[in-house]
Design an enzyme around this catalytic site. Structure first.
Site, PDB file in Angstrom:
ATOM      1  N   GLU A  83      -1.756  -3.193  15.339  1.00 30.64           N
ATOM      2  CA  GLU A  83      -1.142  -3.955  14.340  1.00 30.64           C
ATOM      3  C   GLU A  83       0.092  -4.682  15.078  1.00 30.64           C
ATOM      4  OE1 GLU A  83      -1.626  -1.758  10.492  1.00 30.64           O
ATOM      5  OE2 GLU A  83      -0.121  -0.546  11.535  1.00 30.64           O
ATOM      6  N   HIS A  90       3.033   4.336  13.561  1.00 29.29           N
ATOM      7  CA  HIS A  90       3.088   3.071  13.118  1.00 29.29           C
ATOM      8  C   HIS A  90       4.414   2.177  13.522  1.00 29.29           C
ATOM      9  CE1 HIS A  90       3.537   0.147   9.777  1.00 29.29           C
ATOM     10  NE2 HIS A  90       2.172   0.299   9.443  1.00 29.29           N
ATOM     11  N   SER A 138      -1.816  -7.555   7.338  1.00 29.09           N
ATOM     12  CA  SER A 138      -2.058  -8.551   6.404  1.00 29.09           C
ATOM     13  C   SER A 138      -3.661  -8.744   6.003  1.00 29.09           C
ATOM     14  CB  SER A 138      -1.302 -10.044   6.706  1.00 29.09           C
ATOM     15  OG  SER A 138       0.039  -9.755   6.631  1.00 29.09           O
ATOM     16  N   ASN A 150      -3.043   2.583   3.863  1.00 24.94           N
ATOM     17  CA  ASN A 150      -1.773   3.090   4.201  1.00 24.94           C
ATOM     18  C   ASN A 150      -0.805   2.578   3.038  1.00 24.94           C
ATOM     19  OD1 ASN A 150       0.890   3.822   5.287  1.00 24.94           O
ATOM     20  ND2 ASN A 150       1.032   2.310   6.841  1.00 24.94           N
ATOM     21  N   TRP A 151      -0.540   3.828   1.969  1.00 23.76           N
ATOM     22  CA  TRP A 151       0.459   3.344   1.164  1.00 23.76           C
ATOM     23  C   TRP A 151       1.898   3.332   1.275  1.00 23.76           C
ATOM     24  CZ3 TRP A 151      -1.739   6.308  -4.111  1.00 23.76           C
ATOM     25  CH2 TRP A 151      -3.072   5.652  -4.491  1.00 23.76           C
ATOM     26  N   LYS A 152       2.265   3.719   2.597  1.00 25.39           N
ATOM     27  CA  LYS A 152       3.280   3.649   2.913  1.00 25.39           C
ATOM     28  C   LYS A 152       4.293   4.418   1.979  1.00 25.39           C
ATOM     29  CE  LYS A 152       2.846  -0.460   5.464  1.00 25.39           C
ATOM     30  NZ  LYS A 152       3.101  -1.697   6.030  1.00 25.39           N
ATOM     31  N   GLY A 159      -2.177  -1.976   4.657  1.00 23.70           N
ATOM     32  CA  GLY A 159      -0.978  -1.730   3.945  1.00 23.70           C
ATOM     33  C   GLY A 159      -1.015  -2.203   2.583  1.00 23.70           C
ATOM     34  N   GLY A 160      -0.344  -3.283   2.040  1.00 23.37           N
ATOM     35  CA  GLY A 160       0.026  -3.648   0.884  1.00 23.37           C
ATOM     36  C   GLY A 160      -1.496  -3.890  -0.010  1.00 23.37           C
ATOM     37  N   GLY A 198       2.685  -7.174   6.703  1.00 20.67           N
ATOM     38  CA  GLY A 198       3.444  -7.740   5.176  1.00 20.67           C
ATOM     39  C   GLY A 198       4.091  -8.659   5.396  1.00 20.67           C
ATOM     40  N   GLU A 247       6.615   0.744  11.829  1.00 16.86           N
ATOM     41  CA  GLU A 247       7.622   1.096  11.085  1.00 16.86           C
ATOM     42  C   GLU A 247       8.296   2.356  11.574  1.00 16.86           C
ATOM     43  OE1 GLU A 247       5.777   0.864   7.354  1.00 16.86           O
ATOM     44  OE2 GLU A 247       5.667  -1.373   7.559  1.00 16.86           O
TER      45      GLU A 247
HETATM   46  P1  PGA Z   1       0.123  -4.767   5.729  1.00 17.02           P
HETATM   47  O1  PGA Z   1       0.367  -3.625   6.534  1.00 17.02           O
HETATM   48  O2  PGA Z   1      -1.483  -4.880   5.418  1.00 17.02           O
HETATM   49  O3  PGA Z   1       0.797  -4.793   4.339  1.00 17.02           O
HETATM   50  O4  PGA Z   1       0.344  -5.856   6.464  1.00 17.02           O
HETATM   51  C1  PGA Z   1      -0.557  -3.125   7.392  1.00 17.02           C
HETATM   52  C2  PGA Z   1       0.154  -1.568   7.891  1.00 17.02           C
HETATM   53  O5  PGA Z   1       1.423  -1.689   8.180  1.00 17.02           O
HETATM   54  O6  PGA Z   1      -0.509  -0.646   8.198  1.00 17.02           O
END
Ligand code: PGA
Length: 253
Positions: free
Chosen positions: A170, A100, A215, A8-10, A236-237, A176, A102
């Site tokens: 999640e 998600h 993470s 997930n590149w956000k 994500g990251g 993050g 967010e």
């Molecule tokens: P992260 O994000 O791997 O950067 O913790 C995961 C996500 O939000 O899907």
């Protein structure tokens, strides 16, 4: 059961970032792909909407699924700034992340709205990845299982029965932050998610994979991916750098 590992590149990625996606595809075409052959592992990348079509084109022939990060429930209309499932599908997406944290926390998305978006995704032929997860306050109050179970019950519409989809657990406090739950904590929640999925959807609720997200890194992927009822990862990251993402994928082997 196959595993699904999705990046997930956000809101990250301009044109040059497509080189990272191509490097992932190249890695899968090489020895890593060979070691995963027959394992049924599926790999996806969800870039920002602006890159979906270009990523699909630049990965033509590669074994990487491309997806969106959200969609509107409606197919079209006066919804400035939004994107529909049909638009993502036309751009070549096959996956879509929905609910998600967010989006739930930043845009007030409710379980009912997420369920409506899931119906839209299915209508457009997309495979939804439905996200759930508790906050730190909810975990510390001993409510993690209850919160996540409620989210699963409310976010999974009946029409998912028989369709391809996944649920991603999640924990909000792990996204993050570099913090991850213990294997026992992940297994406890995944078991609860599985029970709820089965209660809502019957037999098809017993099959769809439950991803873990928050993470995930090359250093913890193998342990997480081998935990009970962990059917993949939402990353994500660490999905922004091909070397890290490929390191995570290697953990599924
Ligand atoms: P992260 O994000 O791997 O950067 O913790 C995961 C996500 O939000 O899907």
């Amino acid at each position: 059961m196959y595993k699904l590992i999705v990046g997930n590149w956000k809101m990250n990625g301009l044109g040059p970032a497509l080189a990272e996606a191509q490097a992932v595809a190249a890695g899968l075409a090489g020895s890593l792909g060979g070691s995963l052959a027959g394992s049924g592992v599926r790999i996806g990348l969800c870039p920002p909407s602006t890159l979906v079509e270009r990523m699909v084109r630049s990965l033509a022939g590669a074994s990487v699924l491309v997806g969106g990060q959200d969609c509107r429930a409606e197919a079209s209309g006066a919804f400035t700034g939004d994107i529909s499932a049909e638009m993502l599908s036309e751009a070549g997406a096959v996956l879509v992340i929905l609910g998600h944290s967010e989006r739930r926390s930043g845009y007030g998305e409710t379980d009912a709205l997420v369920a409506a978006k899931v119906e839209a995704a299915l209508r457009a032929g997309l495979e939804p990845i439905i996200c759930v997860g508790e906050t730190l306050a909810e975990r510390e109050a001993g409510r993690a299982v209850a919160v996540v179970s409620t989210q699963v019950r409310g976010s999974l519409p009946q029409v998912l029965a028989g369709r391809a989809f996944s649920v991603a657990y999640e924990p909000v406090w792990a996204i993050g932050t570099g913090l991850t739950p213990t294997t026992a904590q992940i297994e406890e929640i995944h078991a609860a998610v599985r029970a709820e999925m089965s209660a809502v959807l019957g037999a098809s609720g017993t099959r769809a994979p439950i991803l873990y997200g928050g993470s995930v890194k090359p250093g913890n992927a193998a342990e997480i991916l081998s935990a009970d009822e962990v059917g993949g990862a939402l990353v994500g990251g660490a999905s922004l750098k091909s070397a890290d993402f490929l390191g995570i994928i290697a953990g599924a082997g």
